[in-house]
Motif scaffolding. Sequence first.
Motif, PDB file in Angstrom:
ATOM      1  N   VAL A  72       0.847  -1.209   0.000  1.00  0.00           N
ATOM      2  CA  VAL A  72       0.000   0.000   0.000  1.00  0.00           C
ATOM      3  C   VAL A  72       0.873   1.247   0.000  1.00  0.00           C
ATOM      4  N   SER A  73       1.937   1.247   0.767  1.00  0.00           N
ATOM      5  CA  SER A  73       2.845   2.401   0.819  1.00  0.00           C
ATOM      6  C   SER A  73       3.474   2.681  -0.540  1.00  0.00           C
ATOM      7  N   LEU A  74       3.884   1.635  -1.233  1.00  0.00           N
ATOM      8  CA  LEU A  74       4.454   1.803  -2.573  1.00  0.00           C
ATOM      9  C   LEU A  74       3.411   2.372  -3.528  1.00  0.00           C
ATOM     10  N   TYR A  75       2.207   1.863  -3.442  1.00  0.00           N
ATOM     11  CA  TYR A  75       1.138   2.340  -4.326  1.00  0.00           C
ATOM     12  C   TYR A  75       0.850   3.824  -4.071  1.00  0.00           C
ATOM     13  N   LEU A  76       0.790   4.192  -2.804  1.00  0.00           N
ATOM     14  CA  LEU A  76       0.539   5.601  -2.472  1.00  0.00           C
ATOM     15  C   LEU A  76       1.693   6.491  -2.907  1.00  0.00           C
ATOM     16  N   ALA A  77       2.902   5.987  -2.816  1.00  0.00           N
ATOM     17  CA  ALA A  77       4.063   6.774  -3.239  1.00  0.00           C
ATOM     18  C   ALA A  77       4.041   7.016  -4.745  1.00  0.00           C
ATOM     19  N   ILE A  78       3.703   6.000  -5.489  1.00  0.00           N
ATOM     20  CA  ILE A  78       3.656   6.128  -6.943  1.00  0.00           C
ATOM     21  C   ILE A  78       2.523   7.047  -7.383  1.00  0.00           C
ATOM     22  N   ASN A  79       1.452   7.045  -6.617  1.00  0.00           N
ATOM     23  CA  ASN A  79       0.279   7.851  -6.947  1.00  0.00           C
ATOM     24  C   ASN A  79       0.117   9.027  -5.989  1.00  0.00           C
ATOM     25  N   GLN A  80       1.223   9.599  -5.569  1.00  0.00           N
ATOM     26  CA  GLN A  80       1.184  10.630  -4.536  1.00  0.00           C
ATOM     27  C   GLN A  80       0.567  11.954  -4.982  1.00  0.00           C
ATOM     28  N   ALA A  81       0.343  12.130  -6.266  1.00  0.00           N
ATOM     29  CA  ALA A  81      -0.240  13.381  -6.754  1.00  0.00           C
ATOM     30  C   ALA A  81      -1.750  13.453  -6.533  1.00  0.00           C
ATOM     31  N   ARG A  82      -2.331  12.364  -6.012  1.00  0.00           N
ATOM     32  CA  ARG A  82      -3.777  12.339  -5.840  1.00  0.00           C
ATOM     33  C   ARG A  82      -4.159  11.505  -4.624  1.00  0.00           C
ATOM     34  N   LEU A  83      -5.405  11.657  -4.204  1.00  0.00           N
ATOM     35  CA  LEU A  83      -5.949  10.793  -3.164  1.00  0.00           C
ATOM     36  C   LEU A  83      -6.294   9.437  -3.788  1.00  0.00           C
ATOM     37  N   VAL A  84      -6.056   8.391  -3.062  1.00  0.00           N
ATOM     38  CA  VAL A  84      -6.308   7.038  -3.559  1.00  0.00           C
ATOM     39  C   VAL A  84      -7.381   6.397  -2.688  1.00  0.00           C
TER      40      VAL A  84
END
Length: 142
Positions: free
Chosen positions: A13-25
């Motif tokens: 989850v942390s990796l996913y949030l880091a890759i998509n950090q420009a938006r809320l997931v």
Amino acid sequence: MKLTRYSDYALRVSLYLAINQARLVQISEIVKVYGLPQGNIMKLTTDLVGAGFFESVRGRTGGIRLAISPSELTVGQIVRHTEGGQALVDCSSCILAPECGLICIMSEAKQAFFRVLDNYTVEQVIARNPKAIDILSLTGGE
């Protein structure tokens, strides 16, 4: 040392949030991308929001994001939190426990393990596998 599934999910989850950090997931997005159980991810994200690793925005357009920059958040911080203070070996029922030399050795090994994990940020993990960016950013928001 074998990590728990909880730690595995926390890192994913942390990796996913880091890759998509420009938006809320949204959690449902993470569940879909990784094929993980929603209840487990809900519990995990609640825990990591409470611990200050993630931020949560409520509402229809809400979601989660990293509360710490991927360049500052280490793998060790995440795993240390999710694995807790568990000893590598449960010595509670062993008759040798009060005098055993293994307890100190196992404690030293655990500290060495975390020292290695502390050397790597989430950002560095992503940089080691650029294809992860393609895989996890193309699936987001669909």
